[in-house]
Design an enzyme around this catalytic site. Structure first.
Site, PDB file in Angstrom:
ATOM      1  N   HIS A  46       0.832  -1.199   0.000  1.00  0.00           N
ATOM      2  CA  HIS A  46       0.000   0.000   0.000  1.00  0.00           C
ATOM      3  C   HIS A  46       0.870   1.254   0.000  1.00  0.00           C
ATOM      4  O   HIS A  46       2.095   1.185   0.150  1.00  0.00           O
ATOM      5  CB  HIS A  46      -0.937  -0.008   1.202  1.00  0.00           C
ATOM      6  CG  HIS A  46      -2.042  -1.003   1.080  1.00  0.00           C
ATOM      7  ND1 HIS A  46      -3.089  -1.073   1.975  1.00  0.00           N
ATOM      8  CD2 HIS A  46      -2.280  -1.979   0.152  1.00  0.00           C
ATOM      9  CE1 HIS A  46      -3.917  -2.039   1.622  1.00  0.00           C
ATOM     10  NE2 HIS A  46      -3.445  -2.607   0.522  1.00  0.00           N
ATOM     11  N   GLU A  48       1.294   3.693   2.145  1.00  0.00           N
ATOM     12  CA  GLU A  48       2.044   3.978   3.364  1.00  0.00           C
ATOM     13  C   GLU A  48       3.313   3.121   3.445  1.00  0.00           C
ATOM     14  O   GLU A  48       4.379   3.602   3.844  1.00  0.00           O
ATOM     15  CB  GLU A  48       1.172   3.723   4.596  1.00  0.00           C
ATOM     16  CG  GLU A  48      -0.090   4.585   4.639  1.00  0.00           C
ATOM     17  CD  GLU A  48      -1.295   3.933   4.001  1.00  0.00           C
ATOM     18  OE1 GLU A  48      -2.410   4.176   4.485  1.00  0.00           O
ATOM     19  OE2 GLU A  48      -1.122   3.180   3.014  1.00  0.00           O
ATOM     20  N   CYS A  84      -2.159  -1.082   7.506  1.00  0.00           N
ATOM     21  CA  CYS A  84      -1.252   0.076   7.445  1.00  0.00           C
ATOM     22  C   CYS A  84      -1.332   0.911   8.726  1.00  0.00           C
ATOM     23  O   CYS A  84      -0.350   1.562   9.096  1.00  0.00           O
ATOM     24  CB  CYS A  84      -1.590   0.932   6.234  1.00  0.00           C
ATOM     25  SG  CYS A  84      -1.149   0.149   4.662  1.00  0.00           S
ATOM     26  N   ALA A 154     -21.141  10.064 -29.123  1.00  0.00           N
ATOM     27  CA  ALA A 154     -20.685  11.122 -30.025  1.00  0.00           C
ATOM     28  C   ALA A 154     -21.858  11.488 -30.929  1.00  0.00           C
ATOM     29  O   ALA A 154     -22.599  10.611 -31.396  1.00  0.00           O
ATOM     30  CB  ALA A 154     -19.490  10.644 -30.847  1.00  0.00           C
ATOM     31  N   ARG A 183     -11.565   4.174 -21.837  1.00  0.00           N
ATOM     32  CA  ARG A 183     -11.808   2.735 -21.749  1.00  0.00           C
ATOM     33  C   ARG A 183     -10.782   2.043 -20.854  1.00  0.00           C
ATOM     34  O   ARG A 183     -11.124   1.138 -20.094  1.00  0.00           O
ATOM     35  CB  ARG A 183     -11.758   2.110 -23.148  1.00  0.00           C
ATOM     36  CG  ARG A 183     -12.914   2.466 -24.050  1.00  0.00           C
ATOM     37  CD  ARG A 183     -12.701   1.860 -25.432  1.00  0.00           C
ATOM     38  NE  ARG A 183     -13.784   2.178 -26.362  1.00  0.00           N
ATOM     39  CZ  ARG A 183     -13.789   1.834 -27.643  1.00  0.00           C
ATOM     40  NH1 ARG A 183     -12.747   1.153 -28.145  1.00  0.00           N
ATOM     41  NH2 ARG A 183     -14.806   2.152 -28.414  1.00  0.00           N
ATOM     42  N   THR A 195     -26.254  -2.528 -31.820  1.00  0.00           N
ATOM     43  CA  THR A 195     -24.913  -2.018 -32.132  1.00  0.00           C
ATOM     44  C   THR A 195     -23.936  -3.166 -32.356  1.00  0.00           C
ATOM     45  O   THR A 195     -23.119  -3.130 -33.277  1.00  0.00           O
ATOM     46  CB  THR A 195     -24.406  -1.122 -30.983  1.00  0.00           C
ATOM     47  OG1 THR A 195     -25.273  -0.007 -30.848  1.00  0.00           O
ATOM     48  CG2 THR A 195     -22.995  -0.632 -31.261  1.00  0.00           C
ATOM     49  N   LEU A 203     -14.115  -2.491 -29.122  1.00  0.00           N
ATOM     50  CA  LEU A 203     -14.235  -1.900 -27.784  1.00  0.00           C
ATOM     51  C   LEU A 203     -13.011  -2.162 -26.917  1.00  0.00           C
ATOM     52  O   LEU A 203     -13.110  -2.408 -25.715  1.00  0.00           O
ATOM     53  CB  LEU A 203     -15.498  -2.423 -27.076  1.00  0.00           C
ATOM     54  CG  LEU A 203     -16.823  -2.197 -27.817  1.00  0.00           C
ATOM     55  CD1 LEU A 203     -17.985  -2.804 -27.052  1.00  0.00           C
ATOM     56  CD2 LEU A 203     -17.061  -0.708 -28.056  1.00  0.00           C
TER      57      LEU A 203
END
Length: 305
Positions: A46, A48, A84, A154, A183, A195, A203
């Site tokens: 992490h 820290e 932590c 768009a 993405r 679509t 994609l």
């Protein structure tokens, strides 16, 4: 200033920290930074831990008078890495400054309580809104048990998604790269059945770096509820919905969205599939111009408690 540095560091983890939050940590003594770090990758050290590891041997004696700044509350549970909060106590720092409280059920103030019980001076809420915004995907997932949902489309200058029902290249090569960047920061990407059948979109993030989002197609057998449930079960924090019109409207009508990204080009087609209207609860967040195209971001107005 030091918390802003925490945020800057934390944002470096946007690709690999998921499903963990992005966190940055800075250790300050005698007016200078003696250590800093961020959570690089899920399952690894992490912020820290990395900050303490970066402190030079010659500066370790300064920890007793140091302040550690952390953009998110130090963890208090044993996961893939040790707590932590316990590490900070062992290091003997004088003060801890926390950006915001962790909403994760196994933390939620417990890390702060451990620090205070050890006699450490703790300040909470420095740049809190900025810290929460950075981890808005993580916060939404843990507070609302669903992914953070971004709607994206768009449109032409006269408000159509296509040209008389035929696919239309609206984005420029540069704004396409911006979409691929977006993405890369999302776990799942979704389109509707029509679509998928008409365009067979890949994609992926071929125009950017990072991992491809998981592709899903909305259908009668795989509806919004199934999408949300799978994201929750697989710990996918963010969902990008790219259309078409009916798919976008299904999320808008259900009130399931957090951000909207709209790219508007200068072209006029006269007729086609109308773009969705911006919902009433959408607040303008930013507006940029790239290659003659306007890219607008909207965020959802917070519901009253």
């Amino acid at each position: 200033m030091y918390m802003r540095r925490c945020l800057q560091l934390a944002s470096c983890g946007i690709q690999e920290a998921r499903p963990n939050p992005m966190v940055g940590a800075v250790i300050v003594a005698q007016g200078r930074i003696i250590g800093e770090g961020y959570h690089i990758r899920c399952g690894e050290a992490h912020a820290e831990v990395n900050a303490f590891a970066s402190v030079k041997l010659a500066d370790e004696h300064l920890l007793a008078e140091a302040t550690i700044y952390v953009s998110l509350e130090p963890c208090a549970h044993q996961g893939r890495t040790p707590p932590c909060a316990d590490l900070i106590v062992r290091k003997g720092v004088r003060r801890v400054v926390v950006g915001c409280v962790d909403p994760f059920a196994k933390v939620q103030g417990r890390g702060i309580a451990i620090l205070r019980e050890a006699g450490i001076d703790v300040t909470v809420g420095v740049l809190e809104e900025e810290c929460r915004w950075l981890n808005r995907r993580f916060f939404t997932f843990h507070l609302h048990r669903r992914p953070y949902i971004i709607l994206k489309w768009a449109q032409t200058a006269d408000g159509f998604l296509d040209d008389h029902g035929k696919a239309l290249a609206i984005s420029s090569p540069f704004t396409q790269r911006l979409v691929h960047q977006l993405r890369s920061e999302c776990d799942v990407i979704l389109v509707g059945r029509v679509t998928e059948e008409r365009e067979r979109p890949r994609l992926n993030v071929r125009l950017w770096s990072g991992r491809d989002p998981v592709k899903r197609v909305l259908s009668r057998d795989y509806g919004i509820e199934e999408v949300i449930a799978e994201c929750r079960d697989r710990q996918w924090l963010s969902l990008l919905v790219e259309g078409g019109r009916q798919t976008l409207l299904s999320f808008i009508d259900a009130g399931l969205w957090d951000e909207i990204r709209v790219e508007t080009a200068g072209m006029v087609v006269g007729e086609g599939t109308p773009a969705p209207s911006i919902p009433e609860k959408a607040i303008p967040h930013s507006r940029e111009w790239w290659d003659g195209r306007m890219v607008e971001w909207f965020i959802r107005l917070k519901d009253e408690d």
